[in-house]
Design a protein around this motif. Sequence first.
Motif, PDB file in Angstrom:
ATOM      1  N   ILE A  35      -0.812 -16.199 109.044  1.00  0.00           N
ATOM      2  CA  ILE A  35       0.555 -16.004 109.534  1.00  0.00           C
ATOM      3  C   ILE A  35       0.583 -14.723 110.377  1.00  0.00           C
ATOM      4  CG2 ILE A  35       1.365 -14.681 107.508  1.00  0.00           C
ATOM      5  CD1 ILE A  35       4.025 -16.292 107.831  1.00  0.00           C
ATOM      6  N   HIS A  36       1.410 -14.754 111.427  1.00  0.00           N
ATOM      7  CA  HIS A  36       1.574 -13.621 112.347  1.00  0.00           C
ATOM      8  C   HIS A  36       2.948 -13.015 112.034  1.00  0.00           C
ATOM      9  CE1 HIS A  36       1.453 -12.072 116.711  1.00  0.00           C
ATOM     10  NE2 HIS A  36       2.748 -12.056 116.493  1.00  0.00           N
ATOM     11  N   ILE A  37       2.985 -11.757 111.654  1.00  0.00           N
ATOM     12  CA  ILE A  37       4.272 -11.133 111.324  1.00  0.00           C
ATOM     13  C   ILE A  37       4.557 -10.026 112.336  1.00  0.00           C
ATOM     14  CG2 ILE A  37       5.618  -9.941 109.552  1.00  0.00           C
ATOM     15  CD1 ILE A  37       3.944 -11.416 107.453  1.00  0.00           C
ATOM     16  N   ALA A  66      -0.611  -8.476 111.590  1.00  0.00           N
ATOM     17  CA  ALA A  66       0.597  -7.742 111.964  1.00  0.00           C
ATOM     18  C   ALA A  66       0.578  -7.532 113.469  1.00  0.00           C
ATOM     19  CB  ALA A  66       0.615  -6.382 111.276  1.00  0.00           C
ATOM     20  N   HIS A  67       1.680  -7.856 114.125  1.00  0.00           N
ATOM     21  CA  HIS A  67       1.817  -7.574 115.552  1.00  0.00           C
ATOM     22  C   HIS A  67       2.757  -6.388 115.679  1.00  0.00           C
ATOM     23  CE1 HIS A  67       3.320  -9.036 119.759  1.00  0.00           C
ATOM     24  NE2 HIS A  67       2.615  -7.929 119.832  1.00  0.00           N
ATOM     25  N   LEU A  68       2.176  -5.238 115.975  1.00  0.00           N
ATOM     26  CA  LEU A  68       2.946  -3.988 116.012  1.00  0.00           C
ATOM     27  C   LEU A  68       3.517  -3.733 117.399  1.00  0.00           C
ATOM     28  CD1 LEU A  68       0.692  -1.514 113.979  1.00  0.00           C
ATOM     29  CD2 LEU A  68       2.793  -2.658 113.234  1.00  0.00           C
ATOM     30  N   VAL A 171      -2.719 -15.804 122.511  1.00  0.00           N
ATOM     31  CA  VAL A 171      -1.555 -15.782 123.395  1.00  0.00           C
ATOM     32  C   VAL A 171      -0.328 -15.827 122.501  1.00  0.00           C
ATOM     33  CG1 VAL A 171      -1.721 -18.287 123.818  1.00  0.00           C
ATOM     34  CG2 VAL A 171      -0.367 -16.875 125.357  1.00  0.00           C
ATOM     35  N   ASP A 172       0.689 -15.067 122.873  1.00  0.00           N
ATOM     36  CA  ASP A 172       1.889 -14.941 122.041  1.00  0.00           C
ATOM     37  C   ASP A 172       3.135 -14.998 122.915  1.00  0.00           C
ATOM     38  OD1 ASP A 172       3.613 -14.459 119.937  1.00  0.00           O
ATOM     39  OD2 ASP A 172       3.159 -12.317 119.790  1.00  0.00           O
ATOM     40  N   GLY A 173       4.055 -15.870 122.538  1.00  0.00           N
ATOM     41  CA  GLY A 173       5.337 -15.939 123.228  1.00  0.00           C
ATOM     42  C   GLY A 173       5.570 -17.269 123.909  1.00  0.00           C
TER      43      GLY A 173
HETATM   44 ZN    ZN Z   1       4.129 -11.434 117.981  1.00  0.00          ZN
END
Ligand code: ZN
Length: 215
Positions: A35-37, A66-68, A171-173
Amino acid sequence: MSIQIIPAILSQTEEQFKQDIEKFSHSKLASLGWIHIDFMDDILVPNKSISPQVVKKYPINVKKEAHLMVAYPLKWAEKLAKAGFNRVIFHLEARDNPIQMIKTVRARRMEVGIAINMDTSLEKLEPLIKYTDEVLVMAITPGFQGQPFIPESITRIKKIKSMGWKVQIGVDGAVRDNNAKQLAQAGADRLTIGSFLIKENSDRNLEVIMKALNL
Ligand code: ZN
Ligand code: DX5
């Protein structure tokens, strides 16, 4: 083509996190293993999130990244380690020294990823690439779920792929059924997916994504 799907949760409040994590745990998304938090500080991006301490209160049986999206990621490393995170992705646009950040994360035995916004030059990644496990290409302006996809991110992924760097490309978003295949073909190893999996029918949309990827 081996591709990983990682569901993303972005919560401003504990209540919201509780709801999302419950939905995640009771769906097929939990079988994906990760999971990406998302974490935000209202400085690097104009939005604020829950803290790692909240995540710690709700144990889940998957690995956590964790995506900071924060300006000063260094002070987050310890808390993330204590909350059981396996990977920490910080932004190239953050204000702490990136090498120091990488060392701090590794000292706590977590993997390291570097996220890069669309308006940041790829050249800035080059000196850091040999110390990182992943580059996370942002296909939106970070801070919120459900935003429109920036198509140039596909070109960016192709460019990174052509560099031959030994890193995973994430890739994110705004990843969903209508761009997943194209992103995978461009060279993405990991698709981070928020609203399409978490805010809609999770099981059905997971199937839709798998189908789009011919998995
Ligand atoms: Zn993210
Ligand atoms: C955005 C976050 C993303 C977000 C993805 O700032 O970093 O991880 O949760 O959500 P969607 O897929 O809806 O863009």
